[in-house]
Write an enzyme that holds these catalytic residues in place. Structure first.
Site, PDB file in Angstrom:
ATOM      1  CG  HIS A  46      -1.998  -1.095   1.078  1.00 63.23           C
ATOM      2  ND1 HIS A  46      -2.883  -1.183   0.031  1.00 63.23           N
ATOM      3  CD2 HIS A  46      -2.263  -2.163   1.868  1.00 63.23           C
ATOM      4  CE1 HIS A  46      -3.652  -2.248   0.190  1.00 63.23           C
ATOM      5  NE2 HIS A  46      -3.303  -2.869   1.295  1.00 63.23           N
ATOM      6  NE  ARG A  71       1.997  -3.995   3.464  1.00 60.56           N
ATOM      7  CZ  ARG A  71       0.854  -3.528   3.942  1.00 60.56           C
ATOM      8  NH1 ARG A  71       0.104  -4.292   4.730  1.00 60.56           N
ATOM      9  NH2 ARG A  71       0.430  -2.310   3.655  1.00 60.56           N
ATOM     10  CG  ASP A  85      18.312 -11.649  -4.680  1.00 55.59           C
ATOM     11  OD1 ASP A  85      18.601 -12.411  -3.737  1.00 55.59           O
ATOM     12  OD2 ASP A  85      18.010 -12.061  -5.822  1.00 55.59           O
ATOM     13  CD  GLU A 147      -3.654  -8.393   5.390  1.00 58.57           C
ATOM     14  OE1 GLU A 147      -3.804  -7.274   5.915  1.00 58.57           O
ATOM     15  OE2 GLU A 147      -2.873  -8.578   4.434  1.00 58.57           O
ATOM     16  CG  ASP A 173      -6.881  -5.844   4.140  1.00 55.09           C
ATOM     17  OD1 ASP A 173      -7.816  -5.452   3.427  1.00 55.09           O
ATOM     18  OD2 ASP A 173      -5.686  -5.612   3.869  1.00 55.09           O
TER      19      ASP A 173
HETATM   20  C1  3PY Z   1      -4.140  -3.788   7.281  1.00 57.18           C
HETATM   21  O1  3PY Z   1      -4.486  -3.157   8.278  1.00 57.18           O
HETATM   22  O2  3PY Z   1      -4.895  -4.528   6.641  1.00 57.18           O
HETATM   23  C2  3PY Z   1      -2.780  -3.673   6.813  1.00 57.18           C
HETATM   24  O3  3PY Z   1      -2.379  -4.406   5.947  1.00 57.18           O
HETATM   25  C3  3PY Z   1      -1.919  -2.625   7.440  1.00 57.18           C
HETATM   26  O4  3PY Z   1      -0.979  -2.141   6.569  1.00 57.18           O
HETATM   27 MG    MG Z   2      -3.889  -5.371   4.862  1.00 58.63          MG
END
Ligand code: 3PY
Ligand code: MG
Length: 264
Positions: A46, A71, A85, A147, A173
């Protein structure tokens, strides 16, 4: 190989404070890396950051004490291996929902015979050291994000996978998946119960329990709840909130307590 002290820190009962970068800038990365974070995550999901922008950000983080993490945008072996890498010392992978997701994710982070990571550590050799290869598997962290409803349903099986170092809850999420509104610190009892359940089960399996948070206060609250790795908001939100407060102060007004539109 340069050591990754995050596991030991957590084993010693000290929480890991993990910065979070959404702005594609090596200068931002350098500034954040110098603010006392144990680790800093370059967010290619994100955050507005692509692989080409991530490399100078890792280089900037190298000049700071923070351990560089990334991430990935998705559970994609190619992206995971390229970021390793580039010198990432750990990968946070979104939407880990099944045993197959977990096995694939962990395998992308480990060299044979433990996984399928392709050999070519490139910049990781410069950051980690010439002896990177024999030590990488034990230094690199693999953290799966729980999530989704499926992630919750399959939690026990996911946590049983060897090589998964821990979980990182995506509270926004997760809230959406549970029929609630996306919010980092939801007060919906169903979401709160799920978050506590995931934390407890991760700890019971000897895995790191991490969670994204929207602010320093929220991160402190999560540490009190027993989370071992927390993110006190991303740098975009921290910057927006500080800027908003400075403008309000300059105008002689009270800063509004409503959060900036930049964070989540
Ligand atoms: C979420 O809260 O879903 C996340 O992935 C935070 O970055
Ligand atoms: Mg998320």
């Amino acid at each position: 190989m340069r050591a990754n002290p995050l596991r030991q820190k957590i084993a010693a009962g000290q929480p890991v404070i993990n910065g979070w970068l959404a702005i594609p800038s090596s200068y931002s990365a350098e500034i954040i890396g110098h603010q006392g974070f144990d680790a800093v995550t370059v967010d290619l999901q994100h955050g507005m950051i692509g692989i080409d922008a991530a490399l100078p950000m890792f280089q900037a983080l190298s000049s700071t004490p923070a351990i560089p993490l990334a991430r990935v945008p998705w559970n994609d072996p190619a992206q995971i291996m390229r970021l390793l890498d580039s010198g990432a010392y750990g990968i946070i992978c979104p939407m880990i929902s099944t045993v197959d997701d977990t096995v694939s994710f962990v395998s992308s982070c480990r060299y044979p015979p433990h996984g399928q990571r392709s050999f070519g550590p490139a910049r990781a050799l410069l950051y980690g050291g010439a002896d990177y290869y024999p030590h990488a598997d034990k230094e690199i962290l693999a953290l799966g994000m729980i999530e989704t409803q499926a992630g919750l349903d399959n939690l026990e099986k996911i946590l049983a996978i060897e090589g998964l170092d821990g979980i990182y809850i995506g509270p926004n999420d997760l809230a959406l998946a549970l029929g609630s509104v996306p919010k980092s610190e939801s007060d919906d009892p169903v979401v709160m119960k799920a978050i506590e359940h995931i934390r407890q089960r991760a700890i019971a399996h000897g895995k790191i329990a991490g969670i994204f948070c929207s602010s320093g206060e929220a991160a402190a609250m999560r540490i009190k709840q027993g989370f071992q790795m927390v993110t006190p908001g991303n740098e975009a939100a921290l910057m927006a909130n500080a800027a908003k407060a400075a403008v309000a102060t300059a105008r002689g007004a009270q800063a509004s307590s409503s959060p900036s539109k930049t964070g989540y």
